[in-house]
Design a protein around this motif. Structure first.
Motif, PDB file in Angstrom:
ATOM      1  N   VAL A   1       5.945  63.535  27.323  1.00  0.00           N
ATOM      2  CA  VAL A   1       5.916  64.188  28.616  1.00  0.00           C
ATOM      3  C   VAL A   1       5.012  65.413  28.520  1.00  0.00           C
ATOM      4  CG1 VAL A   1       7.297  65.367  30.338  1.00  0.00           C
ATOM      5  CG2 VAL A   1       8.211  63.389  29.161  1.00  0.00           C
ATOM      6  N   VAL A   2       4.093  65.519  29.432  1.00  0.00           N
ATOM      7  CA  VAL A   2       3.159  66.633  29.459  1.00  0.00           C
ATOM      8  C   VAL A   2       3.625  67.642  30.494  1.00  0.00           C
ATOM      9  CG1 VAL A   2       0.787  67.326  29.924  1.00  0.00           C
ATOM     10  CG2 VAL A   2       1.255  65.178  28.759  1.00  0.00           C
ATOM     11  N   SER A   3       3.789  68.888  30.099  1.00  0.00           N
ATOM     12  CA  SER A   3       4.172  69.953  31.012  1.00  0.00           C
ATOM     13  C   SER A   3       2.988  70.296  31.892  1.00  0.00           C
ATOM     14  CB  SER A   3       4.612  71.180  30.222  1.00  0.00           C
ATOM     15  OG  SER A   3       4.725  72.281  31.084  1.00  0.00           O
ATOM     16  N   THR A   4       3.168  70.195  33.208  1.00  0.00           N
ATOM     17  CA  THR A   4       2.060  70.476  34.120  1.00  0.00           C
ATOM     18  C   THR A   4       1.878  71.966  34.356  1.00  0.00           C
ATOM     19  OG1 THR A   4       3.526  70.191  36.010  1.00  0.00           O
ATOM     20  CG2 THR A   4       2.224  68.271  35.301  1.00  0.00           C
ATOM     21  N   GLN A   5       2.849  72.782  33.936  1.00  0.00           N
ATOM     22  CA  GLN A   5       2.718  74.223  34.150  1.00  0.00           C
ATOM     23  C   GLN A   5       1.653  74.831  33.238  1.00  0.00           C
ATOM     24  OE1 GLN A   5       6.703  75.602  33.538  1.00  0.00           O
ATOM     25  NE2 GLN A   5       7.213  75.361  35.705  1.00  0.00           N
ATOM     26  N   SER A   6       1.519  74.312  32.022  1.00  0.00           N
ATOM     27  CA  SER A   6       0.568  74.920  31.092  1.00  0.00           C
ATOM     28  C   SER A   6      -0.571  73.988  30.711  1.00  0.00           C
ATOM     29  CB  SER A   6       1.309  75.343  29.816  1.00  0.00           C
ATOM     30  OG  SER A   6       1.796  74.208  29.152  1.00  0.00           O
ATOM     31  N   THR A   7      -0.669  72.860  31.348  1.00  0.00           N
ATOM     32  CA  THR A   7      -1.671  71.878  30.968  1.00  0.00           C
ATOM     33  C   THR A   7      -2.536  71.504  32.160  1.00  0.00           C
ATOM     34  OG1 THR A   7      -0.150  70.996  29.334  1.00  0.00           O
ATOM     35  CG2 THR A   7      -1.989  69.599  29.945  1.00  0.00           C
ATOM     36  N   GLY A   8      -3.849  71.401  31.938  1.00  0.00           N
ATOM     37  CA  GLY A   8      -4.764  71.005  33.005  1.00  0.00           C
ATOM     38  C   GLY A   8      -4.611  69.533  33.330  1.00  0.00           C
ATOM     39  N   THR A   9      -4.015  69.231  34.490  1.00  0.00           N
ATOM     40  CA  THR A   9      -3.822  67.836  34.882  1.00  0.00           C
ATOM     41  C   THR A   9      -4.470  67.515  36.222  1.00  0.00           C
ATOM     42  OG1 THR A   9      -1.698  68.395  35.900  1.00  0.00           O
ATOM     43  CG2 THR A   9      -1.653  67.595  33.624  1.00  0.00           C
ATOM     44  N   ALA A  10      -5.155  68.471  36.829  1.00  0.00           N
ATOM     45  CA  ALA A  10      -5.801  68.238  38.117  1.00  0.00           C
ATOM     46  C   ALA A  10      -6.921  67.224  37.953  1.00  0.00           C
ATOM     47  CB  ALA A  10      -6.359  69.555  38.655  1.00  0.00           C
ATOM     48  N   ASP A  11      -7.389  66.695  39.084  1.00  0.00           N
ATOM     49  CA  ASP A  11      -8.454  65.692  39.044  1.00  0.00           C
ATOM     50  C   ASP A  11      -9.701  66.223  38.348  1.00  0.00           C
ATOM     51  OD1 ASP A  11      -6.957  63.762  40.248  1.00  0.00           O
ATOM     52  OD2 ASP A  11      -7.702  64.172  42.266  1.00  0.00           O
ATOM     53  N   GLY A  12     -10.010  67.512  38.531  1.00  0.00           N
ATOM     54  CA  GLY A  12     -11.194  68.095  37.926  1.00  0.00           C
ATOM     55  C   GLY A  12     -10.992  68.552  36.487  1.00  0.00           C
ATOM     56  N   ALA A  13      -9.776  68.401  35.952  1.00  0.00           N
ATOM     57  CA  ALA A  13      -9.483  68.866  34.594  1.00  0.00           C
ATOM     58  C   ALA A  13      -9.976  67.822  33.596  1.00  0.00           C
ATOM     59  CB  ALA A  13      -7.993  69.108  34.419  1.00  0.00           C
ATOM     60  N   ARG A  14     -11.118  68.082  33.037  1.00  0.00           N
ATOM     61  CA  ARG A  14     -11.638  67.190  32.015  1.00  0.00           C
ATOM     62  C   ARG A  14     -12.321  68.019  30.942  1.00  0.00           C
ATOM     63  NH1 ARG A  14     -16.717  67.547  33.089  1.00  0.00           N
ATOM     64  NH2 ARG A  14     -17.808  67.084  34.961  1.00  0.00           N
ATOM     65  N   LEU A  15     -12.418  67.436  29.791  1.00  0.00           N
ATOM     66  CA  LEU A  15     -12.998  68.149  28.656  1.00  0.00           C
ATOM     67  C   LEU A  15     -14.495  67.910  28.594  1.00  0.00           C
ATOM     68  CD1 LEU A  15      -9.997  67.091  26.589  1.00  0.00           C
ATOM     69  CD2 LEU A  15     -10.588  69.453  27.004  1.00  0.00           C
ATOM     70  N   ASP A  16     -15.199  68.824  27.935  1.00  0.00           N
ATOM     71  CA  ASP A  16     -16.660  68.786  27.945  1.00  0.00           C
ATOM     72  C   ASP A  16     -17.265  67.798  26.956  1.00  0.00           C
ATOM     73  OD1 ASP A  16     -16.761  70.791  29.903  1.00  0.00           O
ATOM     74  OD2 ASP A  16     -16.660  72.372  28.391  1.00  0.00           O
ATOM     75  N   ILE A  17     -16.708  67.717  25.746  1.00  0.00           N
ATOM     76  CA  ILE A  17     -17.333  66.926  24.678  1.00  0.00           C
ATOM     77  C   ILE A  17     -16.261  66.138  23.932  1.00  0.00           C
ATOM     78  CG2 ILE A  17     -18.720  67.045  22.550  1.00  0.00           C
ATOM     79  CD1 ILE A  17     -19.589  69.886  23.539  1.00  0.00           C
ATOM     80  N   ARG A  18     -16.617  64.931  23.495  1.00  0.00           N
ATOM     81  CA  ARG A  18     -15.737  64.143  22.634  1.00  0.00           C
ATOM     82  C   ARG A  18     -16.543  63.667  21.437  1.00  0.00           C
ATOM     83  NH1 ARG A  18     -13.417  58.260  23.871  1.00  0.00           N
ATOM     84  NH2 ARG A  18     -15.333  57.755  22.812  1.00  0.00           N
ATOM     85  N   ALA A  19     -15.957  63.787  20.261  1.00  0.00           N
ATOM     86  CA  ALA A  19     -16.631  63.344  19.037  1.00  0.00           C
ATOM     87  C   ALA A  19     -15.645  62.552  18.197  1.00  0.00           C
ATOM     88  CB  ALA A  19     -17.150  64.536  18.249  1.00  0.00           C
ATOM     89  N   ARG A  20     -16.168  61.603  17.450  1.00  0.00           N
ATOM     90  CA  ARG A  20     -15.320  60.802  16.566  1.00  0.00           C
ATOM     91  C   ARG A  20     -15.731  61.075  15.124  1.00  0.00           C
ATOM     92  NH1 ARG A  20     -11.854  57.130  17.626  1.00  0.00           N
ATOM     93  NH2 ARG A  20     -12.595  56.694  19.703  1.00  0.00           N
ATOM     94  N   GLY A  21     -14.724  61.284  14.274  1.00  0.00           N
ATOM     95  CA  GLY A  21     -14.973  61.419  12.847  1.00  0.00           C
ATOM     96  C   GLY A  21     -15.406  62.791  12.380  1.00  0.00           C
ATOM     97  N   LEU A  22     -15.141  63.831  13.151  1.00  0.00           N
ATOM     98  CA  LEU A  22     -15.570  65.164  12.726  1.00  0.00           C
ATOM     99  C   LEU A  22     -14.668  65.706  11.621  1.00  0.00           C
ATOM    100  CD1 LEU A  22     -17.361  67.675  13.056  1.00  0.00           C
ATOM    101  CD2 LEU A  22     -15.695  68.500  14.710  1.00  0.00           C
ATOM    102  N   TRP A  23     -13.379  65.716  11.848  1.00  0.00           N
ATOM    103  CA  TRP A  23     -12.457  66.306  10.874  1.00  0.00           C
ATOM    104  C   TRP A  23     -11.993  65.291   9.844  1.00  0.00           C
ATOM    105  CZ3 TRP A  23     -13.159  71.199  11.097  1.00  0.00           C
ATOM    106  CH2 TRP A  23     -13.408  71.823  12.311  1.00  0.00           C
ATOM    107  N   SER A  24     -11.837  64.044  10.252  1.00  0.00           N
ATOM    108  CA  SER A  24     -11.525  62.973   9.308  1.00  0.00           C
ATOM    109  C   SER A  24     -12.051  61.667   9.897  1.00  0.00           C
ATOM    110  CB  SER A  24     -10.018  62.892   9.037  1.00  0.00           C
ATOM    111  OG  SER A  24      -9.318  62.569  10.214  1.00  0.00           O
ATOM    112  N   ILE A  25     -12.112  60.651   9.074  1.00  0.00           N
ATOM    113  CA  ILE A  25     -12.709  59.383   9.494  1.00  0.00           C
ATOM    114  C   ILE A  25     -11.943  58.796  10.675  1.00  0.00           C
ATOM    115  CG2 ILE A  25     -13.213  57.005   8.769  1.00  0.00           C
ATOM    116  CD1 ILE A  25     -13.562  58.137   5.932  1.00  0.00           C
ATOM    117  N   MET A  26     -12.677  58.450  11.712  1.00  0.00           N
ATOM    118  CA  MET A  26     -12.196  57.763  12.906  1.00  0.00           C
ATOM    119  C   MET A  26     -11.225  58.569  13.768  1.00  0.00           C
ATOM    120  SD  MET A  26     -13.972  55.118  13.064  1.00  0.00           S
ATOM    121  CE  MET A  26     -13.217  54.288  14.432  1.00  0.00           C
TER     122      MET A  26
END
Length: 153
Positions: A1-26
């Motif tokens: 369950v994600v708390s909507t009080q402290s978490t961005g859940t609006a339609d415009g709430a999206r993250l800027d960058i996604r990367a795979r394998g930076l801290w550990s494989i996959m």
């Protein structure tokens, strides 16, 4: 369950960058970028280090819980100032990227950090130019994306 009080859940709430394998494989890592001006009145009453921490904490409040619970991934806020300084988590991310680039290319880590900061600076200038004058040209092609990824490899 994600708390909507402290978490961005609006339609415009999206993250800027996604990367795979930076801290550990996959593993999947999400990043959200914030650039702030340390000279504005709201930042003048605190040290620069406290200002970086404040902005990192705000980003974590907005996205960390959702990324961990919904995306099952890692979240790293990338906070930097307009004067070129980096927040603690951004520095750690840059060091990790430099370590991987150093291993892959054989260059010294400090040279890789310098190169990555240079690429970041040019990306920032391009972004600022587009935001000031507007976008005037063709859309990004697969070749453009490949050239950008080559710069980051």
């Amino acid at each position: 369950v994600v708390s909507t009080q402290s978490t961005g859940t609006a339609d415009g709430a999206r993250l800027d960058i996604r990367a795979r394998g930076l801290w550990s494989i996959m593993d999947c890592t999400y990043f959200d970028v914030r650039i702030f001006n340390p000279r504005v009145k709201s930042n003048a009453n605190q040290s620069i280090q406290k200002t970086y921490e404040k902005h990192e904490t705000e980003k974590k409040k907005a996205y960390l819980q959702r990324v961990l619970q919904v995306e099952k991934a890692v979240f790293t806020p990338l906070v930097m100032s307009t004067s070129g300084g980096l927040g603690r988590e951004f520095k750690n991310t840059l060091k990790q990227l430099a370590k991987r680039k150093s291993t892959k290319t054989g260059y010294a880590e400090q040279d890789c950090i310098r190169y990555l900061r240079l690429c970041l600076s040019f990306a920032m200038v391009r972004s600022i130019t587009v935001s000031i004058r507007g976008y005037r040209g063709r859309g990004m092609t697969a070749k453009d994306a490949d050239e950008f990824l080559y710069c980051m490899d």
